[in-house]
Write an enzyme that holds these catalytic residues in place. Structure first.
Site, short mmCIF file in Angstrom:
data_model
loop_
_atom_site.label_atom_id
_atom_site.label_comp_id
_atom_site.label_asym_id
_atom_site.label_seq_id
_atom_site.Cartn_x
_atom_site.Cartn_y
_atom_site.Cartn_z
N ARG A 41 0.82 -1.23 0.00
CA ARG A 41 0.00 0.00 0.00
C ARG A 41 0.85 1.27 0.00
NH1 ARG A 41 -2.85 -3.20 3.64
NH2 ARG A 41 -4.69 -4.14 2.67
N LYS B 131 2.19 12.22 -9.94
CA LYS B 131 1.34 11.45 -10.87
C LYS B 131 2.13 10.22 -11.31
CE LYS B 131 -1.63 14.95 -12.94
NZ LYS B 131 -1.98 15.64 -14.20
N HIS C 93 -1.85 16.24 -27.51
CA HIS C 93 -2.28 14.84 -27.39
C HIS C 93 -3.03 14.39 -28.64
CE1 HIS C 93 -2.06 14.64 -22.71
NE2 HIS C 93 -0.92 14.32 -23.28
N ASN D 282 -1.46 21.68 -18.42
CA ASN D 282 -1.84 21.00 -19.66
C ASN D 282 -1.80 21.92 -20.88
OD1 ASN D 282 -2.32 18.54 -18.38
ND2 ASN D 282 -4.36 19.20 -17.73
N HIS E 131 -1.22 20.74 -24.45
CA HIS E 131 -1.44 19.30 -24.43
C HIS E 131 -2.76 18.87 -25.06
CE1 HIS E 131 1.99 19.50 -21.80
NE2 HIS E 131 2.00 18.19 -21.62
N GLU F 163 -5.33 18.11 -9.11
CA GLU F 163 -5.82 18.71 -10.35
C GLU F 163 -7.31 19.04 -10.32
OE1 GLU F 163 -3.76 17.30 -13.90
OE2 GLU F 163 -5.59 17.64 -15.03
N ARG G 16 -3.86 23.16 -11.16
CA ARG G 16 -2.91 22.25 -11.81
C ARG G 16 -3.22 22.02 -13.28
NH1 ARG G 16 -0.07 16.86 -9.12
NH2 ARG G 16 1.16 16.34 -10.95
N GLU H 96 8.45 21.61 -22.79
CA GLU H 96 7.82 21.73 -21.46
C GLU H 96 8.41 22.92 -20.71
OE1 GLU H 96 5.28 19.92 -20.58
OE2 GLU H 96 5.39 18.04 -21.70
N LYS I 86 6.53 24.29 -10.79
CA LYS I 86 5.68 23.09 -10.66
C LYS I 86 5.38 22.83 -9.19
CE LYS I 86 4.28 18.66 -12.14
NZ LYS I 86 4.35 17.56 -13.05
N HIS J 63 6.68 13.31 -27.32
CA HIS J 63 5.62 14.05 -26.64
C HIS J 63 5.89 15.57 -26.66
CE1 HIS J 63 2.67 15.04 -23.57
NE2 HIS J 63 3.63 15.58 -22.83
P1 NAD Z 1 11.39 8.34 -21.87
O1 NAD Z 1 11.29 8.02 -20.45
O2 NAD Z 1 10.88 7.34 -22.85
O3 NAD Z 1 12.91 8.67 -22.21
C1 NAD Z 1 13.26 9.00 -23.54
C2 NAD Z 1 14.42 8.17 -24.06
O4 NAD Z 1 15.62 8.64 -23.50
C3 NAD Z 1 14.34 6.69 -23.73
O5 NAD Z 1 14.75 5.95 -24.85
C4 NAD Z 1 15.34 6.54 -22.58
O6 NAD Z 1 15.89 5.25 -22.50
C5 NAD Z 1 16.38 7.55 -22.97
N1 NAD Z 1 17.12 8.12 -21.86
C6 NAD Z 1 16.66 8.49 -20.65
N2 NAD Z 1 17.61 9.08 -19.94
C7 NAD Z 1 18.72 9.10 -20.71
C8 NAD Z 1 20.03 9.61 -20.54
N3 NAD Z 1 20.37 10.29 -19.44
N4 NAD Z 1 20.92 9.43 -21.53
C9 NAD Z 1 20.56 8.80 -22.68
N5 NAD Z 1 19.33 8.32 -22.91
C10 NAD Z 1 18.42 8.47 -21.93
O7 NAD Z 1 10.64 9.73 -22.21
P2 NAD Z 1 10.42 11.07 -21.39
O8 NAD Z 1 10.22 12.12 -22.40
O9 NAD Z 1 11.44 11.26 -20.34
O10 NAD Z 1 9.05 10.80 -20.64
C11 NAD Z 1 7.83 10.61 -21.34
C12 NAD Z 1 6.87 9.90 -20.42
O11 NAD Z 1 6.66 10.70 -19.27
C13 NAD Z 1 5.52 9.64 -21.02
O12 NAD Z 1 5.12 8.32 -20.70
C14 NAD Z 1 4.60 10.63 -20.32
O13 NAD Z 1 3.29 10.16 -20.19
C15 NAD Z 1 5.27 10.75 -18.99
N6 NAD Z 1 5.00 12.02 -18.28
C16 NAD Z 1 4.52 11.95 -17.03
C17 NAD Z 1 4.29 13.11 -16.32
C18 NAD Z 1 3.82 13.03 -14.90
O14 NAD Z 1 3.45 14.06 -14.33
N7 NAD Z 1 3.84 11.87 -14.30
C19 NAD Z 1 4.53 14.35 -16.90
C20 NAD Z 1 5.05 14.40 -18.21
C21 NAD Z 1 5.28 13.21 -18.90
N1 GLY Z 2 2.40 16.89 -16.21
C1 GLY Z 2 1.17 17.40 -15.73
C2 GLY Z 2 1.02 17.32 -14.24
O1 GLY Z 2 1.90 16.90 -13.53
O2 GLY Z 2 -0.01 17.68 -13.76
#
Ligand code: NAD
Ligand code: GLY
Length: 372
Positions: free
Chosen positions: A127, A149, A258, A251, A254, A243, A247, A191, A233, A271
């Site tokens: 949990r 999130k 999206h 978006n 987005h 949200e 918050r 971003e 943030k 993205h």
């Molecule tokens: P990702 O995690 O897929 O990373 C992008 C690529 O970079 C991958 O191939 C990874 O292996 C590589 N990589 C990572 N770190 C590296 C490094 N230091 N050196 C070399 N390569 C490296 O993509 P991202 O853009 O970081 O994240 C996108 C994801 O985040 C999506 O799933 C999205 O939904 C999520 N997201 C979540 C939130 C949230 O609030 N939780 C906010 C924004 C995005």
């Molecule tokens: N990335 C959007 C949020 O954290 O709310």
């Protein structure tokens, strides 16, 4: 902005669940000291993927073991397709197998994909066990590692299954960013620009002044950027963790972003690239609706272009575009809501009427796609 410092701490003020974001080169090497300070003991699991493990896994493991913890690496494949219940379940199996306890901790070493997946597993195991976010992409350092999130995708939609689980600590080691492929680095800049538009006109002006240095990863500017985005943030999340209102401004870009990701079947754009185009077009829509002046559009388009990001939407039939907008998570009771800029540094959330959007869409398509 921009003075030389090597370590910054930003606090996310969530009462008993408050936590720190430690930003700077080498911050991850201090992980052992932080884990002791948090009262963690026994086992530490590092969730990562082979690409990140190869680059940064060994030094992290060494720092953890040196501090007296037993360390287990849990590897998952690279890419968005790992954000599934099946891979979350794989992580849970590993935690059970290694007898993780309540004071054990999970470290997410990677980009947003790893952070979301490991965070979700940490939220479920017993949990909820402590999670340390060790973000290694710019997207993760300025956005996904902060705010709690977590989640995975469902075949019918992105991030449909998840939980709020705030990390106990975020270690944003800016050295990690140096190994990022250029496309990933630039995608993260979308971003970054977003924060300026939604909440801080001075930060936007800073980016206008220093984009070439930021783009070239000048350390001092990288630290300023990560720190300011985290401050913004943190403030937004502290004001509206779940949200319910404020918050939602995160978006910006987005709603259209999206839609473009979905129309491109999640393969065409990173993205951040889709968000970059989304910001340009949401600003154009705001101007069409007389919500903002033309220079609010022009400044964003110019800065996004200088960041090496795309600014043009590919042609799609309006019906397809509208359909994609309507399938977004931000639709409420059938109404599409969108964050629209009022000025640089100020946005508002507004419902979109199909008729108005259709009219604007025809107009901007003419402008952009018939231009020589
Ligand atoms: P990702 O995690 O897929 O990373 C992008 C690529 O970079 C991958 O191939 C990874 O292996 C590589 N990589 C990572 N770190 C590296 C490094 N230091 N050196 C070399 N390569 C490296 O993509 P991202 O853009 O970081 O994240 C996108 C994801 O985040 C999506 O799933 C999205 O939904 C999520 N997201 C979540 C939130 C949230 O609030 N939780 C906010 C924004 C995005
Ligand atoms: N990335 C959007 C949020 O954290 O709310």
């Amino acid at each position: 902005m921009g003075q030389r410092r090597t370590r910054h701490t930003v606090t996310v003020g969530l009462g008993r669940r408050r936590y720190e974001i430690v930003i700077g080169p080498g911050s991850l090497r201090q992980i052992g000291r932080h884990l002791h300070a948090l009262g963690c003991s026994g086992r530490v699991g590092i969730v990562t993927n082979p690409a990140v493990h190869r680059l940064h896994g060994a030094s992290l493991k060494q720092a953890i073991v040196r501090a007296g913890f037993r360390c287990h690496s849990i590897s998952v494949p690279d890419g968005e397709s790992v954000k599934t219940l099946r891979w979350a379940s794989h992580i849970l199996d590993e935690l059970v197998r290694h007898r993780f306890e309540r004071r054990s901790v999970l470290v997410a070493l990677g980009g947003g994909v790893i952070g979301d997946l490991a965070g979700f597993a940490a939220s479920m195991y017993l949990r909820g066990i402590p999670l340390v976010q060790a973000p290694t992409t710019l997207v993760a350092q300025v956005d996904s590692s902060v705010g709690g999130k977590t989640g995975v995708n469902h075949p019918r939609g992105k991030n449909l299954i998840g939980a709020y689980h705030q990390p106990a600590l975020v270690l944003s080691d800016t050295n990690m960013l140096r190994t990022l492929p250029e496309r990933e680095w630039l995608a993260g800049l979308a971003e970054v620009i977003k924060y300026g538009v939604i909440a801080d006109k001075m930060f936007f002006a800073f980016l206008e002044e220093r984009m070439e240095y930021v783009r070239a990863m000048r350390e001092e500017d990288v630290q300023t950027v990560v720190r300011r985005c985290c401050e913004l943030k943190a403030r937004i999340v502290a004001g509206d963790e779940r949200e319910a209102g404020l918050r939602r401004i995160l978006n910006y870009g987005h709603t259209i972003g999206h839609a473009l990701e979905s129309l491109g079947r999640y393969r065409r754009y990173r993205h951040g690239e889709a968000v970059a185009i989304g910001m340009v077009y949401e600003a154009m829509l705001a101007h069409h609706l007389k919500i903002c002046a033309q220079n609010v559009v022009a400044r964003q388009r110019a800065l996004i272009g200088r960041a090496g990001l795309p600014v043009r939407m590919p042609p799609h039939r309006f019906s397809k575009f509208w359909d994609a907008l309507r399938h977004d998570k931000k639709v409420a009771r059938g109404t599409v809501y969108c964050v629209l800029p009022v000025s640089i540094g100020k946005v508002r959330v507004a419902p979109l009427e199909q008729r108005a959007v259709r009219q604007w869409y025809a107009h901007c398509h003419d402008l952009l796609h018939r231009a020589p």
